[in-house]
Write a protein that holds these residues in place. Structure first.
Motif, PDB file in Angstrom:
ATOM      1  N   VAL A 142       0.867  -1.175   0.000  1.00  0.00           N
ATOM      2  CA  VAL A 142       0.000   0.000   0.000  1.00  0.00           C
ATOM      3  C   VAL A 142       0.902   1.222   0.000  1.00  0.00           C
ATOM      4  N   VAL A 156      -8.286  -0.782   5.060  1.00  0.00           N
ATOM      5  CA  VAL A 156      -7.110  -0.779   4.189  1.00  0.00           C
ATOM      6  C   VAL A 156      -7.140  -2.014   3.294  1.00  0.00           C
ATOM      7  N   GLY A 191      -3.842  -0.280  -2.298  1.00  0.00           N
ATOM      8  CA  GLY A 191      -4.472   1.008  -2.032  1.00  0.00           C
ATOM      9  C   GLY A 191      -3.478   2.144  -1.853  1.00  0.00           C
ATOM     10  N   TYR A 233      -3.321   5.816   0.397  1.00  0.00           N
ATOM     11  CA  TYR A 233      -3.994   6.422   1.548  1.00  0.00           C
ATOM     12  C   TYR A 233      -3.260   7.653   2.065  1.00  0.00           C
ATOM     13  N   CYS A 256      -7.883   8.127   4.998  1.00  0.00           N
ATOM     14  CA  CYS A 256      -8.715   8.233   3.797  1.00  0.00           C
ATOM     15  C   CYS A 256      -8.003   7.622   2.605  1.00  0.00           C
ATOM     16  N   SER A 257      -8.769   6.906   1.806  1.00  0.00           N
ATOM     17  CA  SER A 257      -8.259   6.387   0.539  1.00  0.00           C
ATOM     18  C   SER A 257      -8.187   7.541  -0.448  1.00  0.00           C
ATOM     19  N   THR A 271     -10.536   6.142  -3.767  1.00  0.00           N
ATOM     20  CA  THR A 271     -11.942   5.751  -3.582  1.00  0.00           C
ATOM     21  C   THR A 271     -12.530   6.647  -2.499  1.00  0.00           C
ATOM     22  N   ASN A 285     -13.523   6.512   0.846  1.00  0.00           N
ATOM     23  CA  ASN A 285     -13.405   5.604   1.968  1.00  0.00           C
ATOM     24  C   ASN A 285     -12.554   6.267   3.037  1.00  0.00           C
TER      25      ASN A 285
END
Length: 147
Positions: A35, A109, A113, A115, A136-137, A140, A142
Motif C-alpha cells: 500500500v 485498508v 491502495g 492512503y 482516507c483512501s 476511492t 473511503n
C-alpha cells in the motif's frame, strides 16, 4: 486529482484562523502486496508529527517531522496480498518529544491502495477536539476516524 482540506480552528480558544490546504493525490494503484501511505498534519497548534505503523509497542515512522498544514511524500509499505478491509495499526507522535499523540487500528485498508493519514484534533484537548487520526483512501471514497 487533488485533495482540498480545511485547516484550522473556527471557534474556541487559540487562533481561530482557517486555511485551505491543497495536496496533490496519487490515484494509481500500488503493486500487489503493498500500500502507499502519506501523512498530513491538520492539527492546529501541534508540533511537527511523525506518523507510522505500530508493531507491539514500537512505532516505525513512514513520515517524519510533518509540520502543520503540510503533507509528506507517499511511502510504499508491505501489506497482505489480496487483502480487503485489512488491519492497519497507525500512530502519530510529536517529532520533538517522541510522545505518542494519537493511535488507532484501522480496518479499511486494502492491498494496492493509496492512503492519506490525517493527524487531526487539538493538542491537550479532550472530548471531540482530542487528537485523532483520519485515514482516507486517495482513489476511492473511503475514510475512517479514530478515536
Amino acid at each position: 486529482i487533488q485533495t482540498l482540506a480545511v485547516l484550522g480552528r473556527l471557534t474556541g480558544t487559540g487562533s481561530p484562523s482557517v486555511g485551505l490546504g491543497r495536496f496533490d493525490d496519487r490515484t494509481g494503484g500500488t503493486p500487489s502486496g503493498q500500500v502507499s501511505m502519506r501523512a498530513a498534519n491538520a492539527a492546529p497548534g501541534s508540533n511537527p508529527e511523525d506518523v507510522g505503523v505500530v508493531s507491539g509497542s514500537f512505532l516505525s515512522p513512514f513520515a517524519t517531522a510533518v509540520s502543520y498544514g503540510n503533507v509528506s511524500q507517499y511511502q510504499t509499505l508491505p501489506f497482505t496480498p489480496g487483502a480487503t478491509n485489512g488491519t492497519a495499526p497507525l500512530a502519530a507522535r510529536d517529532s520533538t518529544t517522541q510522545a505518542v499523540w494519537a493511535a488507532a487500528t484501522f480496518t479499511n485498508v486494502s492491498d494496492t491502495g493509496v492512503y492519506t493519514v490525517y493527524v487531526i484534533g487539538i493538542p491537550g484537548q479532550t472530548g471531540t477536539a482530542r487528537p485523532a487520526l483520519l485515514l482516507c483512501s486517495d482513489n476511492t471514497v473511503n475514510c475512517a476516524q479514530s478515536p
